[in-house]
Structure formats: structure tokens, C-alpha cells
Scaffold this motif. Sequence first.
Motif, mmCIF file in Angstrom:
data_model
loop_
_atom_site.group_PDB
_atom_site.id
_atom_site.type_symbol
_atom_site.label_atom_id
_atom_site.label_comp_id
_atom_site.label_asym_id
_atom_site.label_seq_id
_atom_site.Cartn_x
_atom_site.Cartn_y
_atom_site.Cartn_z
ATOM 1 N N ARG A 313 0.806 -1.223 0.000
ATOM 2 C CA ARG A 313 0.000 0.000 0.000
ATOM 3 C C ARG A 313 0.846 1.284 0.000
ATOM 4 N NH1 ARG A 313 -3.676 -1.234 5.064
ATOM 5 N NH2 ARG A 313 -1.640 -1.950 5.792
ATOM 6 N N LEU A 316 1.021 2.688 -3.262
ATOM 7 C CA LEU A 316 -0.170 3.386 -3.758
ATOM 8 C C LEU A 316 -0.138 4.823 -3.257
ATOM 9 C CD1 LEU A 316 -3.063 0.826 -3.060
ATOM 10 C CD2 LEU A 316 -2.102 1.417 -5.273
ATOM 11 N N CYS A 334 1.120 5.925 3.630
ATOM 12 C CA CYS A 334 -0.113 5.132 3.687
ATOM 13 C C CYS A 334 -0.620 5.144 5.125
ATOM 14 C CB CYS A 334 0.169 3.699 3.238
ATOM 15 S SG CYS A 334 -1.165 2.556 3.700
ATOM 16 N N ILE A 335 -1.904 5.461 5.292
ATOM 17 C CA ILE A 335 -2.466 5.586 6.642
ATOM 18 C C ILE A 335 -3.256 4.350 7.067
ATOM 19 C CG2 ILE A 335 -2.500 8.105 6.579
ATOM 20 C CD1 ILE A 335 -5.468 7.941 5.808
ATOM 21 N N ALA A 336 -3.179 3.285 6.268
ATOM 22 C CA ALA A 336 -3.818 2.001 6.605
ATOM 23 C C ALA A 336 -5.336 2.091 6.723
ATOM 24 C CB ALA A 336 -3.219 1.410 7.890
ATOM 25 N N CYS A 337 -5.921 3.062 6.014
ATOM 26 C CA CYS A 337 -7.385 3.206 6.085
ATOM 27 C C CYS A 337 -8.107 2.114 5.305
ATOM 28 C CB CYS A 337 -7.789 4.571 5.538
ATOM 29 S SG CYS A 337 -7.471 4.730 3.761
ATOM 30 N N ASN A 338 -7.476 1.594 4.298
ATOM 31 C CA ASN A 338 -8.025 0.548 3.416
ATOM 32 C C ASN A 338 -9.211 0.995 2.582
ATOM 33 O OD1 ASN A 338 -6.119 -1.107 4.489
ATOM 34 N ND2 ASN A 338 -7.499 -2.228 5.829
ATOM 35 N N CYS A 341 -8.366 1.070 -1.230
ATOM 36 C CA CYS A 341 -7.590 -0.063 -1.781
ATOM 37 C C CYS A 341 -8.215 -1.399 -1.383
ATOM 38 C CB CYS A 341 -6.118 0.042 -1.404
ATOM 39 S SG CYS A 341 -5.802 0.133 0.361
ATOM 40 N N SER A 352 -7.693 2.437 -5.764
ATOM 41 C CA SER A 352 -6.948 3.689 -5.791
ATOM 42 C C SER A 352 -6.392 3.918 -4.385
ATOM 43 C CB SER A 352 -7.836 4.844 -6.257
ATOM 44 O OG SER A 352 -7.062 6.014 -6.396
ATOM 45 N N CYS A 353 -6.239 5.168 -3.992
ATOM 46 C CA CYS A 353 -5.680 5.450 -2.671
ATOM 47 C C CYS A 353 -6.305 6.726 -2.135
ATOM 48 C CB CYS A 353 -4.166 5.608 -2.775
ATOM 49 S SG CYS A 353 -3.425 6.144 -1.216
ATOM 50 N N LEU A 354 -6.686 6.689 -0.889
ATOM 51 C CA LEU A 354 -7.292 7.870 -0.272
ATOM 52 C C LEU A 354 -6.358 9.068 -0.347
ATOM 53 C CD1 LEU A 354 -9.282 8.016 3.023
ATOM 54 C CD2 LEU A 354 -7.343 9.527 2.722
HETATM 55 FE FE1 SF4 Z 1 -3.031 3.214 2.373
HETATM 56 FE FE2 SF4 Z 1 -5.554 4.071 2.631
HETATM 57 FE FE3 SF4 Z 1 -4.151 4.565 0.412
HETATM 58 FE FE4 SF4 Z 1 -4.959 2.118 0.945
HETATM 59 S S1 SF4 Z 1 -6.266 3.861 0.521
HETATM 60 S S2 SF4 Z 1 -2.957 2.707 0.213
HETATM 61 S S3 SF4 Z 1 -4.725 2.041 3.126
HETATM 62 S S4 SF4 Z 1 -3.730 5.331 2.445
#
Ligand code: SF4
Length: 682
Positions: A313, A316, A334-338, A341, A352-354
Motif C-alpha cells: 500500500r 499506492l 499510507c495511513i492504513a485506512c483501506n 484499496c 486507488s488510494c485515499l
Molecule cells: Fe493506504 Fe488508505 Fe491509500 Fe490504501 S487507501 S494505500 S490504506 S492510504
Amino acid sequence: DFRHVFTPGRIGTLDLPHRIVMGAMHLGTETGDVDDLVAFYRERVEGGAGLIVTGGAAVDPFGAGGPGYAVLTRDADRRRLATLAQHIRRAGGLLALQLFHAGRYALLGEQMQPVAPSPVFSRFAGREPRAMTADDIEATLDHFVAAAEFAANAGFAAVEVMASEGYLINEFLAPATNLRDDDWGGDPERRRRFGVEVARRIRAALGPDFPLIVRISGADLVEGGTPAEDVDAFAAALVEVGVDALNVGIGWHESPVPTVQTVVPHGVWLPIARRIKAVASGRPVIAGNRVNRLDQAEACLARGDTDFVSMARPFLADPGLIAKHRAGRAVNVCIACNQACIDRSLVDEHVSCLVNPRAGWERRYPTVARDTGRGPVVVVGGGRGRVVVVGGGPAGLQAAIRLAEHGVDVELFEAAPELGGQFRLARNVPGKADYGRTIDYCAARLAELGVAVHLNSRIAPGDVAGFGDTDAIVIATGVHPRPLQIPGATLPFVLDYSAAFDAANLGRRVVIVGGGGIAVDAAHFAAAAGDASATDRFCAAYGLGPILGSPPTPEPSDISHDDIPREVTIVHRSRRLGARLGRSSRWVVLGELRHAGVQILHGAQYERIDSSGLHIVDENGHRRELPADTVVVAVGQEPNNDLVPAAAAAGLHYEVIGGARDVDGLDAVRAFAEGLAAADRL
Ligand code: SF4
């Protein structure tokens, strides 16, 4: 100092420039236009990625994780992947094709029944698979070999066999899902035979030199999962048949233990990789799962936990992760929000990615990477025009960054003393400290691009006419908390959620009114207390001591919270708390609230607040009083859009984005994405 990260390494015959492997991710574009896939991976190659593992490609139709999976028995998918391999090779990248079979996790539609070692119902797929016959097993082994031969001939640099996360090979290994008593099950040796045969036959077909990686499951985290000694024996057997590296995954889709969500402390799974390293006879071990920053990877490599760190992630969140670190530039984390993704990947949607809405949409939002001597700087176009952005939350920040990348002269006005808007609040929630890094990154990027940022600068409707000399104004003024319309809602101990996150003292009894994601975050925030490290708390909550063997390196608490144990109650009208939270995260955060002893009252009607607390009618129609030192109101939001009529009256060209446009369905994914799209429309 990233000395260990930037030490070159080797996997089999493959020389690698550093110790980060970009882990496999299903992107949801695998069966679409190959140019999208090429653009996605090429940007990561240009950003310094070394070895990149593709999303899983099913070795046959039964192995597909969903309709959007490439299937290596289909000509069209093979052609597409061969084209991808050629492009990435020409771009100087090293792409490993992941050979995948979903087994009982396959989402195949009604016409096809998934196959597995035994007919054990899967909660994830919602179906019972058919037990494979001996002929099915032989045919599947042939498909793995054919897939590996295809990869080698097509120009991939390596293959990775997916044998973790509860997919087919993992299902053969685990007593819970392998109930056979034949050549392929009955005892640990026969249960591992299928996975070992896959590797042995691929090695035999490809010869000794083609790099072969197997992703094994370090810990299944399900009842009846593969015992640790069987995992170790499997690892050793793979090494014996010539596997070049072991990539260690953790957990199944059905695991009751979270593995990659915000509440999971960084690096918590590394003791398992250390254990496997001890049986790998010197073959490199790759591991990650919740290592999302290069400083964590560096610490992990310096301790010798692993030989390579897998990060998926984070690529991403920032395709330039490696090159930017080398150049000492700010990196998006990456903030691990999921949210954009994994939650999308699970339902086969376009990933995609937040924090980086360009991810997966590289062709729609193209860039030109110019090397400034400090690494590639993404710049889109030449200078043109002047734009004012009002609001420094996610939508405004993203719009300002993208406009500046276009070469536009941008000024950003933010009413608060710092950037971030509502997104900033989340950084105080346990596990979400990285949300603050997103804002830091945006601020650094704005500075890099020369955007003038004015904090403490509220723009009133009367000020808008003064922007007449600009080409456009972006109204990204966000939202304000919706007030609670009951008697007593203006008493001093009633705080809106925004004030509550900043409050110095919430008292001992906190009642949170509302049932959305912010209310859940507020409850998590209020319930955080005590001085145990996040790692200790997590390990204790999920009983991980025996699973991890040796304790993980504790992660220092990432939030500053007081030491007051609180009684926290969350009360809301509906039946489903946090209904819009993502599939991969909702069960985790609700579990955290349970672990923290938060009382949850569903189906309530709010009546009034007085000095003794909140009065409600509960779901059984009984009047109740909920004593509170603080009542936190999180019952929704209203748009801050009072600049819109002023902009229209002044005849300005304007865009309204994020919460200022519409609060329905608002989340940070939408806000960042709207900022990007608006900038390209202007
Ligand atoms: Fe990380 Fe959230 Fe982006 Fe996924 S959507 S790559 S968890 S920041």
C-alpha cells in the motif's frame, strides 16, 4: 539514515538495488486496458521500486479471486500480461508475476463451484467448495507449472507463488481446511505436499536460475490453522526444493485478528518472520504487513528481522517512495485506512488510494516526471493562470497541489491555524497518528511547489469580490458539525466532535451521540487511556503471545492521551453502528470499542440534556438517563458553502468541492478525489 534499506540485495540470480519489495496488490484493472496497468507499474519503477510483485494472476479459471482477475489459461489475459512484462522490462523494472489460486476463497459466480482440498464452507466466499479429486490436483499442479513457464517466456523477472492468506495452497496446509486422508492430507507432511510439489515442479520446469519466491503464511490466525512447526517445516521443504526466497504473509480473510488495519501496531508481525528466517537456511526472507514507512523498514532490517521488507500500500500512497527518500524529499504515507484499496479490492473494484487519488488513474491524470537532480519531481504542465483555493482540508489541499503541478500560480487560504480540516482530527485516534503525516506531506508538497499558504485567514462572502483578478476560485470550505436539536444541547459540557478531539479533559463519563464513523472515532479516542504501549495492548487484546513466540519491538504510543479510565457510551438512532465504515475496518474498530469496554446503545431516541446527562428512550421504549461529564455530539455535518452565492454574484469562475459541495456520502476518499478532478477541470 537508510543504510540498510539502500544496501543492494539478491534473490536467486536477481540483483536488486535495495531491500524493499513492492508487494502484490490486486488493482481491479487486470482485465482492462493494458495501458492502465503499464502506466501504474511504470510510475512505480520510475519512482525507484526494485522488485515489484504483480497482483495475483489465477493459474486457471477456478483460481480466480473474482471476475476481474487475470486467468493464465486465457489467451487474452496472457497477451495482456506479456505486453505488461515487456513494457516494464523496457522501463528498467523488475516485475514478478504472482501465480495465484484462490481455492475456497474464489468468487466465481453461480455457474462454477469453487474447489478446495475439502468441502469446508467459507464465510468469506459464502459458499462450500467442492473437494478436489486426485485428477483435479494434478491438473492444478500442471496449471501452476504452465503459468510459471509463461511468466519466464513472457519476460517477467521472477515468479511468486501465492501460498498464504488462506488461498488454495494454504488451505492444503491447514488442518481446518484439509480433512483429506490420501496423498494430499492426513498428516503435516501430506498436507504440505501440494505446496511443495508446486514449487518443486516449477523449479524443475524453469531450471535452477529463474527466480522463484513463495509467499507463505507465517500464521493463519484461524482456528485449526497451520501449526507453527508445520509452517517451519513447509518453509524448510520449500528451501530444499530450490525456492529462492520466502515472503511471509499473515492471516486469512476469515481471521478474527486484524493484520493490516490502523489499530495494528507497526511491525507487530516481525517476530514471525524472524522465526522463519531461522529455518530458511540463509535464503532471503521478505516480510512486511504493517510496515508502512521506510524508517520502520530500516529498523527492521537493522535488527535483522528480515532480509527484505515487503511494502504494498505505501506504493499506492506514493509511487515515488524510494526515489524521494533517496533525495531526502517529503513522502506521502499510507495511513492504513483501506478505504480506497483493500475495501475495493475485496469486491473487485478499481483500486486507488485515499491520500493519492491518482493511484490507479495514472493515465486519466498524467504527469511528467522531471529530474531536477534531487530525484524526479512530478510536474504536469507549464505555468498558466492564477487560482485561489479557499479551505485547507483534503479537497482544498489536493486541488492546490495539483493546480500548482500544472504550473498554476496558487494561493491557499485556511481559516484555522493549521492545515488539514476535519482530517486533522483523526490523528488523535489510537492507531491513526499517520493521518497527521498526510497533512505534513501536503504542507511540504505545497512548499515544494511554491504555493502561498495563508493560515488563520477566514474568507468571508464579502471578500470574494476581491478575487476578481484571479482566473478561478476553488471553494473547499468543508463542513461544520450538525447541531443536536434537543433541549439542553447548548449546555457547556456538550461539545461538538470537533471540539471534543481538542478538549483537554473530557471527564470520567463520556456519552457520544451519533453512529457514524466520526462518532466511532470519538468513542475510540475517549476510551483510550492507560500507559500500556499500543503493541502490548494489541497483543493482549488478541492473545498473540503464543502466536508471536518472541515479543515484538514495542511501538511507542503514537497519541498523547491522559491516564484516566473512562466510562464511554455511544448512543445512536440506527441499528448499525458505523454502517459506512469499510468492510475490512468496521469489524476491527467495533471490536476495539468492545475491548475498551465502550457501551453501545442502538435504536435510541434522544430527548434532552440536563445537568445529570443525556436522557433517551432506548430501543425497548424505556426512558433512561445516561450520566455524563461530557456529551459529544457527532450527528452529522452541514456544508460550509456560504462563499458560493458570493462567487456566483461576482461572476467568478469557481468550483465547489468536498463537503462544501455535498455532505451526503462525504469521506476523505471523495474529498481528495474531488480536489484532483477539479484541478484538472479548471
Ligand atoms: Fe493506504 Fe488508505 Fe491509500 Fe490504501 S487507501 S494505500 S490504506 S492510504
